[in-house]
Write a protein that holds these residues in place. Structure first.
Motif, PDB file in Angstrom:
ATOM      1  N   ARG A   1       0.831  -1.208   0.000  1.00  0.00           N
ATOM      2  CA  ARG A   1       0.000   0.000   0.000  1.00  0.00           C
ATOM      3  C   ARG A   1       0.868   1.261   0.000  1.00  0.00           C
ATOM      4  NH1 ARG A   1      -2.868  -2.843   4.167  1.00  0.00           N
ATOM      5  NH2 ARG A   1      -4.622  -3.917   3.232  1.00  0.00           N
ATOM      6  N   TYR A   2       1.947   1.233   0.782  1.00  0.00           N
ATOM      7  CA  TYR A   2       2.858   2.373   0.845  1.00  0.00           C
ATOM      8  C   TYR A   2       3.430   2.676  -0.541  1.00  0.00           C
ATOM      9  CZ  TYR A   2       7.104   5.033   1.712  1.00  0.00           C
ATOM     10  OH  TYR A   2       8.101   5.973   1.661  1.00  0.00           O
ATOM     11  N   TRP A   3       3.928   1.624  -1.220  1.00  0.00           N
ATOM     12  CA  TRP A   3       4.532   1.845  -2.534  1.00  0.00           C
ATOM     13  C   TRP A   3       3.487   2.266  -3.567  1.00  0.00           C
ATOM     14  CZ3 TRP A   3       9.269   2.994  -2.642  1.00  0.00           C
ATOM     15  CH2 TRP A   3      10.163   2.445  -1.741  1.00  0.00           C
ATOM     16  N   LEU A   4       2.270   1.766  -3.448  1.00  0.00           N
ATOM     17  CA  LEU A   4       1.203   2.181  -4.346  1.00  0.00           C
ATOM     18  C   LEU A   4       0.870   3.650  -4.127  1.00  0.00           C
ATOM     19  CD1 LEU A   4      -0.865   1.388  -6.488  1.00  0.00           C
ATOM     20  CD2 LEU A   4      -2.418   0.741  -4.637  1.00  0.00           C
ATOM     21  N   ASP A   5       0.816   4.084  -2.875  1.00  0.00           N
ATOM     22  CA  ASP A   5       0.571   5.495  -2.567  1.00  0.00           C
ATOM     23  C   ASP A   5       1.687   6.371  -3.121  1.00  0.00           C
ATOM     24  OD1 ASP A   5      -1.782   4.861  -1.272  1.00  0.00           O
ATOM     25  OD2 ASP A   5      -0.922   4.977   0.757  1.00  0.00           O
ATOM     26  N   GLN A   6       2.942   5.902  -2.971  1.00  0.00           N
ATOM     27  CA  GLN A   6       4.080   6.659  -3.492  1.00  0.00           C
ATOM     28  C   GLN A   6       3.989   6.794  -5.011  1.00  0.00           C
ATOM     29  OE1 GLN A   6       6.644   8.192  -1.713  1.00  0.00           O
ATOM     30  NE2 GLN A   6       5.265   7.731  -0.024  1.00  0.00           N
ATOM     31  N   ALA A   7       3.646   5.696  -5.684  1.00  0.00           N
ATOM     32  CA  ALA A   7       3.532   5.734  -7.142  1.00  0.00           C
ATOM     33  C   ALA A   7       2.384   6.638  -7.566  1.00  0.00           C
ATOM     34  CB  ALA A   7       3.330   4.328  -7.698  1.00  0.00           C
TER      35      ALA A   7
END
Length: 119
Positions: free
Chosen positions: A71-77
């Motif tokens: 979820r963190y990496w999806l938010d960053q992307a």
């Protein structure tokens, strides 16, 4: 009427059969012991394997951690996409020129790598 086996021969055969029965009993006892040891070892190995496996809670925690990281990496992307979109909307001509330049460079690199493969 006499038997074709004499009494001494009958006794020899009976003794041989008794010896064979004793050997069979001995073999059966040894096989049973081996099977028991094998079963004990198998039970021990299964117990060790079960003890080495993570419990359900640790698997659930690892899954939750992986999901949180995803979820963190999806938010960053997603944030990066929003920023890029804002920059493109503010500077469309510059964005097109940069995209064309990147496309030209990628084309040169692909062409050069194909030339090396053919050579």
């Amino acid at each position: 009427m006499s038997s074709w086996l004499g009494s001494s021969k009958k006794k020899d055969v009976a003794d041989e059969l008794e010896a064979i029965r004793g050997e069979i009993a001995s073999i059966a006892h040894r096989v049973s012991g081996i099977a028991g040891l094998t079963g004990d070892r198998l039970r021990s190995n299964v117990a060790q394997l079960r003890a080495s496996l993570p419990d359900g809670d640790s698997v659930a925690r690892a899954t939750d951690t992986a999901m949180d990281q995803g979820r963190y990496w999806l938010d960053q992307a997603s944030g990066g996409v929003r920023e890029a979109r804002a920059v493109v909307q503010q500077n469309p001509t510059t964005s097109i020129a940069i995209a064309a330049g990147i496309g030209f460079l990628v084309g040169l690199m692909v062409g050069a790598s194909r030339g090396e493969e053919e050579g």
